[in-house]
Design a protein around this motif. Structure first.
Motif, PDB file in Angstrom:
ATOM      1  N   ARG A 182      57.781 -13.748  56.454  1.00 39.27           N
ATOM      2  CA  ARG A 182      57.179 -13.583  57.707  1.00 39.27           C
ATOM      3  C   ARG A 182      55.752 -13.412  57.453  1.00 39.27           C
ATOM      4  O   ARG A 182      54.943 -13.824  58.286  1.00 39.27           O
ATOM      5  N   GLU A 183      55.524 -12.607  56.325  1.00 37.35           N
ATOM      6  CA  GLU A 183      53.961 -12.022  56.651  1.00 37.35           C
ATOM      7  C   GLU A 183      53.156 -13.209  55.780  1.00 37.35           C
ATOM      8  O   GLU A 183      52.007 -13.421  56.338  1.00 37.35           O
ATOM      9  N   ASP A 184      53.926 -14.101  54.709  1.00 36.38           N
ATOM     10  CA  ASP A 184      53.167 -15.320  54.544  1.00 36.38           C
ATOM     11  C   ASP A 184      53.066 -16.466  55.592  1.00 36.38           C
ATOM     12  O   ASP A 184      52.220 -17.151  55.549  1.00 36.38           O
ATOM     13  N   GLU A 185      54.049 -16.499  56.411  1.00 32.39           N
ATOM     14  CA  GLU A 185      54.028 -17.247  57.343  1.00 32.39           C
ATOM     15  C   GLU A 185      52.647 -17.024  58.361  1.00 32.39           C
ATOM     16  O   GLU A 185      51.891 -17.981  58.678  1.00 32.39           O
ATOM     17  N   ARG A 186      52.645 -15.783  58.697  1.00 30.32           N
ATOM     18  CA  ARG A 186      51.239 -15.443  59.320  1.00 30.32           C
ATOM     19  C   ARG A 186      49.964 -15.671  58.488  1.00 30.32           C
ATOM     20  O   ARG A 186      48.877 -16.157  59.198  1.00 30.32           O
ATOM     21  N   LEU A 187      50.027 -15.413  57.395  1.00 30.50           N
ATOM     22  CA  LEU A 187      49.036 -15.554  56.460  1.00 30.50           C
ATOM     23  C   LEU A 187      48.551 -17.296  56.453  1.00 30.50           C
ATOM     24  O   LEU A 187      47.406 -17.705  56.602  1.00 30.50           O
ATOM     25  N   ALA A 188      49.603 -18.053  56.142  1.00 31.32           N
ATOM     26  CA  ALA A 188      49.119 -19.447  56.339  1.00 31.32           C
ATOM     27  C   ALA A 188      48.614 -19.948  57.511  1.00 31.32           C
ATOM     28  O   ALA A 188      47.763 -20.994  57.544  1.00 31.32           O
ATOM     29  N   LEU A 189      49.129 -19.571  58.550  1.00 33.68           N
ATOM     30  CA  LEU A 189      48.717 -19.812  59.927  1.00 33.68           C
ATOM     31  C   LEU A 189      47.159 -19.386  60.196  1.00 33.68           C
ATOM     32  O   LEU A 189      46.340 -20.276  60.420  1.00 33.68           O
ATOM     33  N   THR A 190      47.037 -18.391  59.682  1.00 31.14           N
ATOM     34  CA  THR A 190      45.487 -17.801  59.789  1.00 31.14           C
ATOM     35  C   THR A 190      44.663 -18.672  58.700  1.00 31.14           C
ATOM     36  O   THR A 190      43.773 -18.992  59.313  1.00 31.14           O
ATOM     37  N   ILE A 191      44.983 -19.002  57.603  1.00 31.27           N
ATOM     38  CA  ILE A 191      44.180 -19.684  56.679  1.00 31.27           C
ATOM     39  C   ILE A 191      44.007 -21.179  57.527  1.00 31.27           C
ATOM     40  O   ILE A 191      42.895 -21.688  57.289  1.00 31.27           O
ATOM     41  N   LEU A 192      45.049 -21.646  58.051  1.00 32.49           N
ATOM     42  CA  LEU A 192      44.987 -23.115  58.632  1.00 32.49           C
ATOM     43  C   LEU A 192      43.816 -23.060  59.760  1.00 32.49           C
ATOM     44  O   LEU A 192      42.945 -23.783  59.905  1.00 32.49           O
TER      45      LEU A 192
END
Length: 690
Positions: free
Chosen positions: A141-151
């Protein structure tokens, strides 16, 4: 929570019945109708009749009490708080404590962002293992938020990112964590506006943003543009610029983002006066000497940074800050005068230093110094130094004032005494020297350097030739040396690209006791070049030419002649070993023990000209390096250098790179070795050979 509490209260007031207490079979009535009817209060025929007494109502039967509830509690000390446990095998416990997983990323490779994501991923940082599945899910879930932030930081504002954790079939405690991204279309910049008071020129802030309509909406580019506004405006007269909160308006239909940045530039300013506070090393007047601007000039933060760096280069401070201060006073061209407040924090002014080296033919050399950098403010230093070596010993006292009346100008006066016992001569020397210079330092490397001064020398010298007096005697020498240097290299102690040129000239008068007076000019031209080949390899080259014009060699004091050979010259040969030599009988030779000493000595005579060449290949890996080199050179009796009888030396070396420069160890051998020359020579020092 409130509805649950209310239901519990209603149930507590239901009358207990025998049937309920004894248990009821399915299908049977819980409470018989007659019993239920009798429990209800009687309703009067007339609703207008007065209410009956409350005592007429039948009270509910007392609840059945458990006798154990009325018994006294056991003492707290007798209560067993140990949690019962079930033995688990060590292998089962280890498997239960670790769940291994691998990470799959989908979609980010299409927009070239997977590498950036992997560098920050919580799943990847977990090294493929976790205590349990819940930890893996939390990381996902943390990486999900990270990927969205990067995009979104790259302009993909419609991106969708999901995560899932799935067990691997037929493999216990194995999972796959998948981060799946659908970037969607990329937004681009539409209208770009800078609002706020006008500047001179009017487009100063807008030009500094360096953003164009149609560029992708990349957060790093926008932040860099805003940082550039904060940098460029102070360089052009606006020291008090302030940025407001940016506004980015996204249009999902056109996929455009309109960007607005409020900018308050503050007053357009010019330089005023200089004040200083804090723990002072010197006063505001000397600070003014270090400035490169005049009062009334348009404010430029680069000149303020230059002043701070010049303060740091003095070596007198533990910290220095330079802050612009508004005065409200009008300046030229409609500007406001701004004063500079220099906040000093003086550091320890004393320094102890030591340096050691070794070279074959020259032996060990140890140099030490004690310096008080501000004994005579401002920047008046007293330096006590000494050298103790196999072939050289001496001591010196030096007074030096940096930034003497002008920035970067150094004035020094020194008195030293030394004893030198080299293969070419032995000398006892006293010297008084003064110099005015502009020099580079490890902190402040300058493109142009120069120095000029005087030397008054008294030296008593003896050549190492038994029974001969040529060159022996006491000399009184006066010299006016000068030097000019041009440095385009990128580092003072370890250059990797660029070049250097240095020219020296020294007109001299020499009066020999019981002899005549000689006049001559000593000159030296030195150049080096550095060329990087890739990131780790540097090809370096050096050439040196020297000449003495105006007097015969034998009338010049041996210590003022030109020599070659050694660690800073032609490696592979001993110190002063190259050039004309005189073969004489060795007084220490014992025919009965011929292996202890040579029968003859080859004593260097020195010369009036010299040429030297060197090429090095320097390879560095981390904090270590290796060097291969070839040196060539020769000394001649004539005043003009030749290219005849050149001698070659080749070798390899090691480098240990430190924060104060490389430590150097070189091993070399002469090519075409001649009788009396060493097979190997070793040199140990600080800094590259050139």
């Amino acid at each position: 929570m409130k509805s649950i509490g209310l239901a519990a209260a209603v149930l507590a007031w239901v009358p207990a019945s025998p049937a309920l207490a004894q248990g009821t079979l399915p299908g049977e009535a819980i409470v018989p109708d007659a019993e239920f009817e009798s429990a209800l209060p009687r309703i009067e025929d007339s609703l207008d009749a007065p209410l009956g007494s409350i005592e007429d109502f039948s009270q509910p039967p007392a609840p059945v009490q458990d006798p154990a509830l009325t018994e006294p509690l056991p003492p707290l000390a007798t209560f067993d708080v140990t949690t019962p446990s079930t033995p688990v095998a060590a292998e089962e416990e280890e498997n239960a404590a670790t769940v291994r997983y691998r990470v799959a990323v989908e979609g980010l490779d299409k927009v070239d962002l997977e590498g950036r994501f992997r560098g920050l991923s919580a799943l990847d940082k977990g090294d493929g293992q976790a205590a349990n599945g819940a930890v893996i899910s939390a990381r996902a879930r943390e990486d999900e938020r990270l990927a969205l932030t990067i995009l979104q930081s790259e302009g993909y504002y419609d991106a969708v990112v999901t995560s899932r954790v799935e067990p691997v079939p037929n493999e216990a405690n194995r999972s796959v964590a998948t981060i799946s991204a659908v970037p969607g279309p990329r937004y681009k910049l539409g209208a770009i506006a800078v609002t706020g008071p006008a500047t001179q020129p009017p487009t100063l802030a807008r030009d500094a943003l360096e953003l164009r309509p149609g560029d992708p909406v990349v957060a790093a580019d926008i932040e860099a543009g805003e940082a550039n506004v904060l940098l460029r405006l102070p360089q052009n007269g606006y020291p008090f610029v302030d940025l407001g909160k940016r506004d980015v308006l996204l249009d999902p239909e056109t996929r455009l983002a309109d960007y607005t940045l409020p900018v308050d530039p503050g007053p357009r300013s010019s330089f005023g006066g200089v004040a200083t506070t804090g723990k002072l090393a010197f006063d505001a007047r000397h600070v003014g000497i270090l400035t490169r601007f005049k009062p009334g000039e348009l404010y430029d933060s680069r000149k303020v940074d230059d002043l701070r760096e010049a303060m740091v280069a003095t070596g007198l401070f533990s910290s220095v800050a330079v802050e612009p201060v508004r005065t409200g006073q009008p300046g030229p061209d409609g500007t406001e005068r701004v004063d500079l407040n220099v906040v000093q924090q003086a550091g320890p002014p004393r320094t102890l230093a030591a340096q050691a080296g070794f070279a074959t033919g020259q032996g060990f050399t140890l140099r030490g110094s004690w310096t008080h950098r501000n004994l005579f403010p401002p920047e008046g230093a007293l330096i006590l130094s000494a050298v103790a070596g196999t072939l050289e010993q001496g001591a010196a006292v030096t007074f030096r004032r940096n930034n003497a009346g002008k920035r970067d100008r150094t004035v020094s006066l020194s008195l030293n005494a030394a004893h030198q016992d080299f293969e070419a001569y032995e000398a006892f020397t006293a010297q008084l020297a003064g110099r005015i210079a502009r020099e580079s330092t490890p902190i402040w490397q300058k493109r142009w350097t120069w120095n000029y001064g005087f030397e008054l020398i008294t030296t008593d010298e003896r050549r190492k030739v038994p029974g001969r007096s040529t060159g022996d005697g006491t000399y009184f020498i006066g010299a006016l040396p000068a030097q000019l240097g041009y440095d385009r290299s990128n580092n003072l102690l370890d250059p990797t690209k660029g070049y250097r040129l240095t020219a020296r000239i020294s007109p001299e008068i020499s009066q020999r006791a019981h002899g005549g007076m000689e006049q001559y000019v000593r000159g030296l031209l030195d150049g080096s070049v550095y060329y990087p080949v890739g990131d780790s390899f540097v090809l370096a080259g050096r050439a040196r030419f020297g000449s003495i014009v105006g007097a015969p060699r034998d009338e010049i004091a041996p210590s003022r002649r030109l020599y070659a050979g050694g660690g800073g010259s032609v490696r592979g040969f001993g110190y002063q070993e190259l050039g004309p030599r005189e073969i004489v009988a060795n007084p220490k030779f014992d025919p009965e023990k011929p292996k202890k000493a040579s029968e003859f000595l080859a004593v260097p005579l020195g010369g009036r000209s010299v040429n030297e060449f060197a090429v090095e290949g320097r390879y560095r890996f981390g904090n270590y390096g290796v060097v291969a080199f070839l040196d060539v050179g020769q000394v001649y009796e004539s005043s003009m250098p030749k290219l005849s009888d050149l001698r070659f030396g080749a070798g390899i070396g090691g480098r240990l790179y430190t924060n104060f420069g490389p430590l150097r160890v070189d091993v070399a051998t002469p090519l075409g070795r001649r009788k009396g020359e060493s097979w190997l020579t070793v040199y140990v020092s600080i800094g590259q050979a050139f």
